[in-house]
Write a protein that holds these residues in place. Structure first.
Motif, short mmCIF file in Angstrom:
data_model
loop_
_atom_site.label_atom_id
_atom_site.label_comp_id
_atom_site.label_asym_id
_atom_site.label_seq_id
_atom_site.Cartn_x
_atom_site.Cartn_y
_atom_site.Cartn_z
N GLY A 2 0.83 -1.20 0.00
CA GLY A 2 0.00 0.00 0.00
C GLY A 2 0.87 1.25 0.00
O GLY A 2 1.80 1.38 -0.80
N PRO A 3 0.62 2.20 0.90
CA PRO A 3 1.42 3.43 0.94
C PRO A 3 2.79 3.25 1.57
O PRO A 3 3.61 4.17 1.51
N ILE A 4 3.05 2.11 2.17
CA ILE A 4 4.33 1.87 2.83
C ILE A 4 5.35 1.39 1.82
O ILE A 4 5.10 0.43 1.08
N LYS A 42 -0.76 4.02 8.54
CA LYS A 42 -0.93 3.68 9.97
C LYS A 42 -1.87 2.48 10.13
O LYS A 42 -1.56 1.52 10.83
N SER A 43 -3.02 2.58 9.49
CA SER A 43 -4.00 1.49 9.60
C SER A 43 -3.49 0.22 8.93
O SER A 43 -3.85 -0.89 9.35
N SER A 44 -2.68 0.36 7.91
CA SER A 44 -2.12 -0.82 7.25
C SER A 44 -1.28 -1.63 8.22
O SER A 44 -1.37 -2.86 8.27
N VAL A 45 -0.46 -0.94 9.01
CA VAL A 45 0.35 -1.63 10.01
C VAL A 45 -0.55 -2.31 11.03
O VAL A 45 -0.37 -3.49 11.38
N ALA A 46 -1.54 -1.57 11.53
CA ALA A 46 -2.44 -2.11 12.55
C ALA A 46 -3.22 -3.31 12.02
O ALA A 46 -3.38 -4.33 12.72
N ILE A 81 8.05 5.79 4.63
CA ILE A 81 9.05 5.44 5.64
C ILE A 81 8.39 5.34 7.02
O ILE A 81 7.48 6.10 7.34
N ILE A 82 8.86 4.38 7.80
CA ILE A 82 8.43 4.24 9.20
C ILE A 82 9.64 4.48 10.08
O ILE A 82 10.72 3.95 9.83
#
Length: 401
Positions: free
Chosen positions: A12-14, A41-45, A363-364
């Motif tokens: 996704g956006p990551i 954020k929601s993708s990680v969660a 980026i994270i």
């Protein structure tokens, strides 16, 4: 469970994801993901929720490793539950390291490997999506088609929790109470002499009610065995246990562990994953919600994952960490002074907290800590400072006239 690892790249956006720790996000007792809309954020969660559930299902024997790896079920079936089945790219790489299983998605395929260690606690997983206020606004939401599957799950738990309420339940903000009319299947909020249907209440109350009532209810079920299984469910459990008894590839210790996991149908900790807990809430109300969530998480081995756009969430989390540091130093007779600022149950050790920031370029990064507290140098505070700077520019312009 605390200590689980998750690596995400090109999903996704990551993009690049986390550069430190070989790209692995280490999930602490409390995790916060912040950043702009659409940063992931929601993708990680959602991925963490999904992998945690798959691990639980595998340990429980709901399906085999071979089943989940076949026919692209991971993407088409299980990722579809969280509406992230279209986030995959040709070079997507996902790697989950749990206590019982390790899962890798690479080159369009999922591989699953069982770990040798048997230290696994079974979670009660509750994903609370941002769209939760729909459940308060719509009458008979269960009849609405095309609700996201995760919202359907929350709706089922909300209905169950409401049915088991006895009397009025105080919500954690503004001296407001929630009441469920079981006969007419109607929800009410009441305060200061008035009572209104929840559909008529403020948007903050509509968003808060499902979150608070469901998580409060689930936290009370941890460690309680389910006794209402159907005959078929009991037969399936017996069948899975028989298969384990006949599996000569298992050593005695592993066999006993797997049988105990299947036979014991109780969950051992609560994994709460909440999108935007600040939704539609005034800052002081956000503080009360944060304290509620932290109080739940401080119990047992519970874990909390938050996504947020609010700088107040991180600031109130910082208060809880600072208060925890004082608890061990302040005399017993003065601990009530801390409780007036942060409830003692909500105080949180900074070692158990991780705050991560996602950027628009994929980026994270983990925020640095000072004395165990999240750094003030984060994107949310930067935008507050930007507003001050823009105001200064207007003052400079005014002076030049």
């Amino acid at each position: 469970m605390r200590g689980n690892l998750l690596k995400i790249r090109n999903f996704g956006p990551i993009g690049q994801g986390l550069s430190e720790n070989d790209g692995f996000i280490t999930f602490s007792k409390v995790m916060v993901f912040c950043g702009p809309q659409g940063a992931g954020k929601s993708s990680v969660a959602k991925l963490y929720s999904l992998f945690s559930w798959l691990e639980k299902a595998l340990v429980r024997g709901d399906f085999t490793e071979r089943y989940i790896m076949g026919y692209n079920r991971f993407v088409n079936n299980y990722c579809a539950y969280q509406n992230i089945q279209h986030y995959f790219r040709s070079d997507t790489f996902l790697h989950f390291k749990g206590n019982a299983y390790e899962m890798i998605f690479e080159q369009g395929k999922l591989t699953v490997k069982k770990n040798d260690q048997n230290m696994y606690l079974r979670p009660q997983i509750m994903y609370v999506p941002a769209e939760r206020n729909i459940l308060s606004v719509l009458e008979k939401a269960e009849n609405v088609r095309a609700l996201p599957p995760s919202l359907n799950t929350l709706m089922d738990e909300f209905t169950k929790a409401c049915r088991e309420l006895k009397g009025d339940l105080e919500l954690p903000i503004n001296n407001v109470f929630f009441r469920y009319d079981k006969l007419n299947k109607m929800s009410w909020v009441k305060s200061n002499g008035y009572s209104v249907r929840i559909q008529e209440a403020s948007s903050g109350m509509q968003s808060l009610a499902p979150l608070f009532i469901v998580l409060r209810h689930l936290s009370q079920t941890i460690g309680v065995k389910e006794t209402s299984k159907s005959q078929k469910e009991r037969e399936d459990i017996r069948k899975r246990i028989d298969e384990l008894l006949k599996d000569d590839s298992l050593d005695a210790e592993t066999r006993q562990f797997l049988i105990s996991q299947i036979a014991d149908n109780s969950n051992q900790y609560l994994l709460s994953i909440v999108e935007e807990p600040e939704q539609n809430l005034y800052p002081t109300s956000q503080r009360h919600v944060v304290n509620f969530l932290l109080s739940l998480t401080s119990e047992k081995d519970n874990q909390l994952v938050l996504t947020t756009h609010s700088p107040y969430i991180i600031n109130y989390l910082t208060l809880a960490i600072k208060a925890h540091g004082l608890l061990s130093r302040i005399p017993e007779e003065r601990k009530a002074e801390i409780g007036r600022i942060v409830p003692v149950a909500a105080c949180m050790d900074g070692k158990d907290v991780g705050v991560f920031e996602l950027t628009e370029d994929g980026i994270i990064k983990e925020l640095a800590k000072y004395d165990g507290m999240p750094s003030d140098e984060n994107m949310l505070n930067a935008h507050l400072n930007e507003c001050n700077e823009l105001f200064n520019q207007l003052l400079d312009l005014e002076e030049s006239l």
